[in-house]
Design a protein around this motif. Structure first.
Motif, mmCIF file in Angstrom:
data_model
loop_
_atom_site.group_PDB
_atom_site.id
_atom_site.type_symbol
_atom_site.label_atom_id
_atom_site.label_comp_id
_atom_site.label_asym_id
_atom_site.label_seq_id
_atom_site.Cartn_x
_atom_site.Cartn_y
_atom_site.Cartn_z
ATOM 1 N N LYS A 163 -8.701 4.842 -34.006
ATOM 2 C CA LYS A 163 -7.644 5.852 -33.898
ATOM 3 C C LYS A 163 -6.745 5.796 -35.138
ATOM 4 C CE LYS A 163 -3.654 3.715 -33.627
ATOM 5 N NZ LYS A 163 -3.565 2.380 -33.640
ATOM 6 N N ILE A 205 -2.917 7.184 -36.137
ATOM 7 C CA ILE A 205 -1.711 7.897 -35.697
ATOM 8 C C ILE A 205 -1.245 8.764 -36.864
ATOM 9 C CG2 ILE A 205 0.643 7.684 -34.818
ATOM 10 C CD1 ILE A 205 -0.185 5.023 -33.537
ATOM 11 N N HIS A 247 5.605 3.701 -33.076
ATOM 12 C CA HIS A 247 6.823 2.953 -32.734
ATOM 13 C C HIS A 247 7.779 3.768 -31.864
ATOM 14 C CE1 HIS A 247 5.997 -0.833 -34.582
ATOM 15 N NE2 HIS A 247 5.565 -0.217 -35.674
ATOM 16 N N VAL A 269 7.038 6.205 -30.177
ATOM 17 C CA VAL A 269 6.273 6.538 -28.971
ATOM 18 C C VAL A 269 6.470 5.479 -27.873
ATOM 19 C CG1 VAL A 269 4.113 5.392 -29.688
ATOM 20 C CG2 VAL A 269 4.006 7.417 -28.234
ATOM 21 N N VAL A 270 6.748 4.250 -28.286
ATOM 22 C CA VAL A 270 6.997 3.171 -27.317
ATOM 23 C C VAL A 270 8.257 3.497 -26.494
ATOM 24 C CG1 VAL A 270 7.600 0.695 -27.119
ATOM 25 C CG2 VAL A 270 5.863 1.437 -28.774
ATOM 26 N N PRO A 273 2.682 -1.990 -24.718
ATOM 27 C CA PRO A 273 1.942 -0.893 -25.372
ATOM 28 C C PRO A 273 2.316 0.457 -24.773
ATOM 29 C CG PRO A 273 0.543 -1.975 -23.764
ATOM 30 C CD PRO A 273 1.853 -2.719 -23.746
ATOM 31 N N LEU A 322 -0.875 4.814 -26.238
ATOM 32 C CA LEU A 322 -1.376 5.794 -27.214
ATOM 33 C C LEU A 322 -2.724 5.372 -27.810
ATOM 34 C CD1 LEU A 322 -1.045 8.269 -29.107
ATOM 35 C CD2 LEU A 322 0.328 6.813 -30.600
ATOM 36 N N ASP A 323 -2.869 4.094 -28.130
ATOM 37 C CA ASP A 323 -4.094 3.635 -28.796
ATOM 38 C C ASP A 323 -5.330 3.867 -27.912
ATOM 39 O OD1 ASP A 323 -2.308 2.838 -30.691
ATOM 40 O OD2 ASP A 323 -2.979 0.756 -30.810
ATOM 41 N N THR A 381 0.255 -5.884 -34.248
ATOM 42 C CA THR A 381 1.037 -4.913 -33.478
ATOM 43 C C THR A 381 2.191 -5.589 -32.743
ATOM 44 O OG1 THR A 381 -0.945 -3.607 -33.236
ATOM 45 C CG2 THR A 381 0.852 -3.083 -31.737
ATOM 46 N N VAL A 409 6.009 -4.459 -33.097
ATOM 47 C CA VAL A 409 6.672 -3.844 -31.928
ATOM 48 C C VAL A 409 7.867 -4.714 -31.491
ATOM 49 C CG1 VAL A 409 6.347 -3.233 -29.473
ATOM 50 C CG2 VAL A 409 4.637 -2.555 -31.160
HETATM 51 C C1 MEV Z 1 0.211 0.844 -32.548
HETATM 52 O O1 MEV Z 1 -1.044 1.370 -32.910
HETATM 53 C C2 MEV Z 1 1.162 1.941 -32.187
HETATM 54 C C3 MEV Z 1 2.572 1.503 -31.817
HETATM 55 O O2 MEV Z 1 3.329 2.689 -31.611
HETATM 56 C C4 MEV Z 1 2.574 0.646 -30.566
HETATM 57 C C5 MEV Z 1 2.228 1.424 -29.293
HETATM 58 O O3 MEV Z 1 2.264 2.664 -29.291
HETATM 59 O O4 MEV Z 1 1.969 0.754 -28.301
HETATM 60 C C6 MEV Z 1 3.233 0.721 -32.929
#
Ligand code: MEV
Length: 311
Positions: A11, A13, A18, A20-21, A144, A147-148, A188, A192
Motif C-alpha cells: 500500500k 498512502i 498519521h 488518519v489515526v 493502528p 488503513l494499511d 510504524t 505513531v
Molecule cells: C502507517 O502506514 C500509517 C499510519 O497512519 C499509522 C496508521 O494509520 O495506523 C502512520
C-alpha cells in the motif's frame, strides 16, 4: 483443513498518514505490481504442534520480528476454526520491502487470513478480514487506524476514515507516482508513538497540524475529482510540511523529496509512517524519467513507477 492461498498488495498512502489515526480521512492505493501471497498446507496426521514459516522474496529479519503478531493471529484463527491442534506449513512470498512504509505487516496479515479461510473453505467478508488483521496490527503498532490492511486488501484506491468510511476513489487520468526507497528502516510504532506523545505534551502546537492534514486530504479528493494534478501536487507538499513539523520526516526523506521537486515533480512527500522508509513524487509522465534518474543518483535504493488506474 485443505491447502489454502491468499494474496494482498503493498500500500502507498497518497495523503493523510498519521492524522488518519485521529479520525481524519486518508487516501491510499494498493500497488498491484508489488504483491504478497500466503500458502498454508496442513501437515500429515499425527504431526500436531508444528507451526512452520518459510519466508522468501524480499522479506528480511524485520519481517520475522513482525511474525510474533502473525503467530498470535494464526493461533486465534485455528481456535475459531476449531482446529487448534492442526500442524501446518505457512509460506509467505513477498515482493514488499519490510519497514519501508509499504504496509508489509498488514499485507502479511491480510494474505494469511485469506489463506486460512481458503484452507477451511469458509467465505470471508471484508469486515471480518479487517477485524482479523487488526489483531496482529495492534500487537505490532499499538494503535493502528486500519488503513494499511484496508488498502492491502483492496483492488482500487481507497478513501478511508477510521471506523467510519471505506470506499473506492477515482485517480487522475494523467500523471505518474514515483515511489523511492531511502533504504532506511522506519518503524510504524515508533513514529505513531512519537506523534501521540507530541499531541499529549503540546496539543496547541501539534493538533492544528493534524487538522490541516485532514483539510488537505479533503481538498485532495476534490483535486482528484477535478483531475487537477497540479493542485494535488501542492497538497502533497503541504502534507509533507505538516508531517515534517510533526517530526516524522528524516534527512534522507527530505533529501529525496527535494531532489524530486527540483527535477520537476508537482509534489512530493513521505509515505507511511516515515522516519525512514519511502517517499512518493507526483509527476507528469514525460518528466518521470528525469526524476527517476535524479532519485537514483541521490542514492534511492529502489524506485518504482505507479501508473494510475482510471477505471
Ligand atoms: C502507517 O502506514 C500509517 C499510519 O497512519 C499509522 C496508521 O494509520 O495506523 C502512520
Amino acid at each position: 483443513m485443505e491447502i489454502g492461498t491468499g494474496k494482498s498488495y503493498a500500500k502507498i498512502i497518497l495523503i493523510g498518514e498519521h492524522a488518519v489515526v485521529y479520525g481524519e480521512p486518508a487516501i491510499a492505493l494498493p500497488v498491484k505490481s508489488i504483491g504478497l501471497s500466503a500458502r498454508v498446507a496442513p501437515l500429515p496426521d499425527g504431526r500436531q504442534e508444528v507451526t512452520s514459516a518459510f519466508f522468501t522474496g524480499d522479506l528480511n529479519a524485520g519481517q520475522l520480528t513482525n511474525f510474533a503478531g502473525i503467530a498470535m493471529l494464526i493461533r486465534r484463527l485455528l481456535v475459531f476454526f476449531d482446529d487448534s491442534e492442526q500442524g501446518f506449513h505457512l509460506t509467505i512470498t513477498s515482493a514488499l520491502p519490510s519497514e519501508r512504509g509499504m504496509g508489509s505487516s498488514a499485507a502479511t496479515a491480510v494474505a494469511v487470513v485469506r489463506a486460512f479461510y481458503d484452507a477451511f473453505q469458509t467465505p470471508l467478508t471484508r469486515t471480518a478480514l479487517l477485524n482479523w488483521a487488526d489483531i496482529s496490527e495492534k500487537a505490532l503498532h499499538g494503535n493502528p487506524s486500519g488503513l494499511d490492511a484496508a488498502t492491502a486488501s483492496a483492488e482500487k484506491p481507497q478513501w478511508f476514515v477510521r471506523g467510519k468510511s471505506l470506499r473506492s476513489i477515482m485517480m487522475p487520468r494523467n500523471g505518474v507516482l514515483l515511489i523511492a526507497d531511502t533504504g532506511i528502516a522506519g518503524q510504524t510504532k515508533v513514529a505513531v508513538d512519537l506523534v501521540a506523545q507530541k499531541l499529549k505534551q503540546a496539543p496547541k502546537v501539534y493538533r492544528p497540524l493534524i487538522t490541516d492534514i485532514g483539510t488537505a486530504v479533503r481538498q485532495a479528493a476534490l483535486a482528484l475529482a477535478q483531475d487537477d494534478i497540479i493542485t494535488l501536487g501542492q497538497l502533497l507538499n503541504r502534507d509533507q510540511a505538516d508531517l515534517a513539523a510533526l517530526g516524522v520526516s528524516s534527512p534522507e526523506l527530505d533529501r529525496l523529496i527535494n531532489v524530486a521537486i527540483n527535477h520537476g515533480a508537482y509534489g512530493a512527500k513521505l509515505t507511511g509512517s516515515g522516519m525512514g522508509g519511502c517517499m512518493i513524487a507526483l509527476a507528469a509522465e514525460d518528466q518521470a524519467p528525469t526524476i527517476i534518474q535524479a532519485l537514483k543518483a541521490a542514492n534511492a535504493v529502489k524506485v518504482w513507477e505507479y501508473h494510475f488506474e482510471t477505471k
